[in-house]
Design a protein around this motif. Sequence first.
Motif: not given
Length: 74
Positions: A12-13, A23-30, A33-43
């Motif tokens: 919960e950082g 925890k993990t780096w995700h790839m997003v389209r430029l 905030t939604q990763s390519m795997c579908g996880r919603e990331l903090q803006p």
Amino acid sequence: MEHEMRAEYADEGSPRQPDAPVKTWHMVRLDGTQSMCGRELQPDAAVQSADVWGTSAAEPFCHSCGALYLREVP
């Protein structure tokens, strides 16, 4: 299409905590905030250039995002 990496924080950082562990780096389209795997990331999460993908600076990296990213880039 352009991409960037966005951080998911452990335990919960928050990006507002300077020492929050990634925890993990995700790839997003430029600028997304939604990763390519579908996880919603903090803006306001940390971002890195997609050029860093595949290096130690991108570890740990989401395997699902990596597979999908490889399908979109030449």
